[in-house]
Scaffold this active site. Structure first.
Site, PDB file in Angstrom:
ATOM      1  N   GLY A   1     103.455  96.439  41.707  1.00  0.00           N
ATOM      2  CA  GLY A   1     102.660  95.285  42.096  1.00  0.00           C
ATOM      3  C   GLY A   1     101.193  95.664  42.137  1.00  0.00           C
ATOM      4  N   LEU A   2     100.390  94.836  42.777  1.00  0.00           N
ATOM      5  CA  LEU A   2      98.947  95.090  42.761  1.00  0.00           C
ATOM      6  C   LEU A   2      98.595  96.422  43.402  1.00  0.00           C
ATOM      7  CD1 LEU A   2      97.499  91.546  43.477  1.00  0.00           C
ATOM      8  CD2 LEU A   2      97.686  92.745  41.301  1.00  0.00           C
TER       9      LEU A   2
ATOM     10  N   GLY B   1     100.612  99.155  43.825  1.00  0.00           N
ATOM     11  CA  GLY B   1     101.150 100.269  43.036  1.00  0.00           C
ATOM     12  C   GLY B   1     100.465 100.414  41.690  1.00  0.00           C
TER      13      GLY B   1
ATOM     14  N   HIS C   1     105.852  80.870  56.269  1.00  0.00           N
ATOM     15  CA  HIS C   1     104.851  80.104  55.505  1.00  0.00           C
ATOM     16  C   HIS C   1     105.124  78.614  55.659  1.00  0.00           C
ATOM     17  CE1 HIS C   1     102.185  78.789  52.366  1.00  0.00           C
ATOM     18  NE2 HIS C   1     101.822  80.029  52.087  1.00  0.00           N
TER      19      HIS C   1
ATOM     20  N   SER D   1     101.815  76.722  47.145  1.00  0.00           N
ATOM     21  CA  SER D   1     100.639  77.484  47.570  1.00  0.00           C
ATOM     22  C   SER D   1      99.916  76.869  48.764  1.00  0.00           C
ATOM     23  CB  SER D   1      99.656  77.581  46.395  1.00  0.00           C
ATOM     24  OG  SER D   1      98.413  78.058  46.854  1.00  0.00           O
TER      25      SER D   1
ATOM     26  N   ARG E   1      98.639  80.098  59.165  1.00  0.00           N
ATOM     27  CA  ARG E   1     100.021  79.789  58.795  1.00  0.00           C
ATOM     28  C   ARG E   1     100.967  79.699  59.992  1.00  0.00           C
ATOM     29  NH1 ARG E   1     100.437  83.652  53.413  1.00  0.00           N
ATOM     30  NH2 ARG E   1      99.145  82.321  52.105  1.00  0.00           N
TER      31      ARG E   1
ATOM     32  N   GLU F   1     101.906  95.513  50.957  1.00  0.00           N
ATOM     33  CA  GLU F   1     102.787  94.917  51.961  1.00  0.00           C
ATOM     34  C   GLU F   1     103.772  95.922  52.542  1.00  0.00           C
ATOM     35  OE1 GLU F   1     105.708  90.982  52.520  1.00  0.00           O
ATOM     36  OE2 GLU F   1     104.923  91.473  50.536  1.00  0.00           O
TER      37      GLU F   1
ATOM     38  N   LEU G   1      96.706  89.617  48.375  1.00  0.00           N
ATOM     39  CA  LEU G   1      96.175  90.160  47.119  1.00  0.00           C
ATOM     40  C   LEU G   1      94.986  91.064  47.408  1.00  0.00           C
ATOM     41  CD1 LEU G   1      96.310  86.919  44.921  1.00  0.00           C
ATOM     42  CD2 LEU G   1      97.996  88.750  45.069  1.00  0.00           C
TER      43      LEU G   1
END
Length: 645
Positions: free
Chosen positions: A42-43, A45, A266, A284, A337, A432, A448
């Site tokens: 992911g972002l 890694g 969420h 979203s 949230r 995360e 992100l």
């Protein structure tokens, strides 16, 4: 063991600069002699592997999917926060830092959050250079939109597919390093355990998901970037392969687990529509910019909608309760949230919910379409509206979307210090997978930001600091006794699972666990329910090991065995989540203990007794884990009751 967070000395705004100025380095010729393992593409890694490969280290990166592009980071739709202050509306590093700590209900570490805010602008520059197609305004400048928990517009976005575009940018950088030879990619591999030699992380054992073979890999350091463990609840917005097993196995090897109960619900998910769903779909949070959330004011109208006797368009404006705007006038539909989720639950529990189940609220774009025009809404959210229509078979341009809270993200994770190093030397955790930065609740568009911050701008420094004295360590062959021992333990576990030959499917037991977790460790928790959950999870775990059915063989493609290994871990992790929630006798962020709330129904913290990070230490399968407490000290922020009114 005393927790050492390794926060640098000096003023908050200078800590990261001072750290980088005084860290130890590895010279370019020596980098070639050092191997780094990164688990997850992911972002966090992919960003770490690309950056470390570019620096000259030898990197091995492991991916559970068939391509790094399928990492779950693609599912983050709404945007990424950064303090560029392009709209000139008052943003700054300090304000992003403050909003993040406040949004997390004052349960995050100041130094880490400030560093996150500090490097956020660098992320945007890097991603633009990679060609990420961020939205732009009429003049060609990068556009921004607002998100929950902030009164400034600091969220950069690419329609409703920001995560996908950012991941493609990171994948491009990663592919360059793979082509160059500095990074070696291993797809369809799942990390099953960590190898620790002389107290340091020195490698991993993976299962080749195609042929079932166990494979051993050495590394001078290991980075876990495997995402969150929300699938403990069975139904969640996470990808089906997302799991907590890598984090759980390193916990059992000595890495402390931080704040396991801090789970994000969420508020804008498509409601559950049947008993045979395997996952939930996220709409979203960016939709809350222009969508207005409401339920009928009259219970009779809600009941008619539930029975299909009335459509939302048949309810007059004066008979609609825009409950977030009513309760939180300063932030309205853009409250954080956890606040929005609890408010939706409260309305539905009180009988005002919509949809056939009564477990939904409306997200209505009629006002925005009237004000801005359909073409503007389509440009901003077109792909999200299209996705909603495909799933629900209703046109959201003409009728309001229905949404309801669902499990989404885990703020808890492997405990790390300022360097993102765990309590096992040489083992780092990013994105995360670690507990860092978000406290008890994550603000939208910050996942992100954290993943790329950790991967691109933090680990390249902190890993070097650790590796500076590791050049004397020769590569350890994978027939070392510790590798052999760890491999044997995995084989025995797999054989034990295959030998059960019971009558229940893996998914059937996972679904039972999910119901327990959602009912008792979900949006509302109390002492009686948590104690009940712990007992029920223990019973279900015993049932799993006596009655699970896994077809096929170990030495082949076996998806059911892969799932069974993960569910076995969830059955242990779920109990620790309930234990942690039971221990924390306060409400904060996503952790809402019904016994601790204000007269208005808001979360009531106990700062005197619970301003700490819970870090749990594994003691053995049949022993109670030990709770360590890392005190949270706020020197730059005033800790007070959150107020979005």
């Amino acid at each position: 063991m005393k927790l050492d967070s390794k926060i640098p000395d000096g003023p908050l705004a200078e800590k990261w600069t001072n750290y980088k100025a005084s860290q130890d380095l590895v010279n370019p010729a020596n980098k070639r002699k050092i191997d780094i393992i990164v688990v997850g593409t992911g972002l966090a890694g992919a960003g770490a592997a690309a950056s470390l490969g570019e620096l000259g280290f030898n990197v091995k990166i492991f991916c559970i999917q068939d391509s790094p592009r399928r990492a779950h980071s693609i599912a983050a739709q709404g945007g990424i926060n950064a303090t560029k202050n392009y709209p000139n509306d008052g943003d700054s590093i300090y304000r992003l830092f403050y909003d993040t700590v406040k949004g997390g209900d004052y349960r995050a570490r100041e130094a880490n959050v400030y560093r996150l805010a500090e490097v956020s602008s660098n992320i945007i520059d890097q991603c633009v250079a990679q060609g990420v197609p961020f939205a732009r305004d009429y003049g060609g400048l990068l556009d921004n939109r607002s998100f929950g928990g902030a009164q400034v517009s600091r969220t950069f976005y690419a329609r409703g597919q920001t995560g996908q575009q950012l991941l493609l940018g990171a994948y491009g950088a990663l592919s360059k390093e793979i082509h160059k030879g500095s990074v070696e990619l291993f797809t369809r591999r799942e990390m099953l355990d960590l190898v620790v030699i002389d107290g340091k992380a020195r490698g991993i054992i993976t299962r080749n998901l195609i042929n079932g073979k166990l494979e051993k890999y050495f590394g001078h350091a290991v980075v876990i970037a495997t995402g969150g463990y929300g699938n403990a609840f069975f139904l969640s917005t996470m990808a089906m392969t997302s799991n907590g097993s890598a984090a759980w196995q390193v916990y059992k090897k000595g890495a402390f687990f931080g704040n396991p109960n801090f789970t994000q619900i969420h508020p804008t998910c498509i409601p559950v529509h049947g008993d045979y769903q395997s996952k939930l779909t996220l709409m979203s949070e960016s939709l809350r910019n222009d969508g207005r959330i409401w339920v009928p004011k009259n219970k009779e109208d809600a009941e008619k909608i539930q029975k299909g006797e009335l459509k939302p368009g048949g309810i007059k404006e004066e008979d609609r309760d825009y409950y977030l705007e009513r309760r939180y006038p300063a932030f309205g539909n853009l409250v954080p949230r956890d606040v929005a989720s609890r408010a939706a639950k409260e309305r539905c529990d009180a009988g005002y919910g919509v949809g056939s189940t009564g477990l939904a609220v409306y997200l209505d774009f009629a006002d925005a379409i009237k004000r801005l025009g359909k073409n503007v809404i389509e440009a901003r959210y077109g792909n999200l509206f299209q996705m909603y229509e495909k799933i629900v078979d209703e046109n959201p341009y003409e009728t309001p979307m229905m949404i309801y809270p669902a499990i989404h993200y885990t703020m808890g994770g492997i405990w790390v210090d300022y360097e993102l190093q765990t309590t096992i030397p040489g083992l780092f955790a990013a994105g995360e997978a670690n507990f860092s930065d978000h406290g008890a609740n994550r603000l939208g568009a910050s996942a992100l930001m954290q993943g790329l911050s950790d991967g691109y701008f933090v680990l390249p420094y902190t890993l070097q600091n650790y590796l500076a004295d590791q050049i004397q360590v020769a590569r350890i062959p994978t027939d070392h006794p510790e590798f052999e021992k760890t491999e044997k333990e995995i084989t025995e576990r797999q054989e034990k699972l295959m030998a059960v030959k019971g009558s229940q499917s893996v998914d059937g037991i996972h679904k039972k666990l999910g119901r327990i977790m959602w009912e008792y460790v979900g949006m509302g928790r109390n002492q009686e329910g948590l104690e009940k959950a712990i007992g029920m999870i223990r019973e279900l775990r015993a049932e799993f090991w006596k009655d699970v059915r896994i077809p096929g063989r170990i030495d082949e493609l076996n998806i059911e065995l892969d799932k069974a290994m993960r569910v076995a871990d969830f059955l242990e992790l779920g109990e620790l989540m309930a234990k942690d929630a039971l221990d924390r006798k306060e409400s904060c962020g996503g952790h809402f203990r019904e016994e601790y709330q204000t007269p208005e129904g808001e979360a009531l913290r106990d700062d005197e007794n619970f301003t700490f990070v819970s870090a749990w230490e594994y003691q053995g399968d049949d022993k109670e884990p030990i709770l360590h407490k890392e005190p949270l000290i706020y020197e730059n922020i005033e800790v007070k009751q959150r107020d979005y009114k």
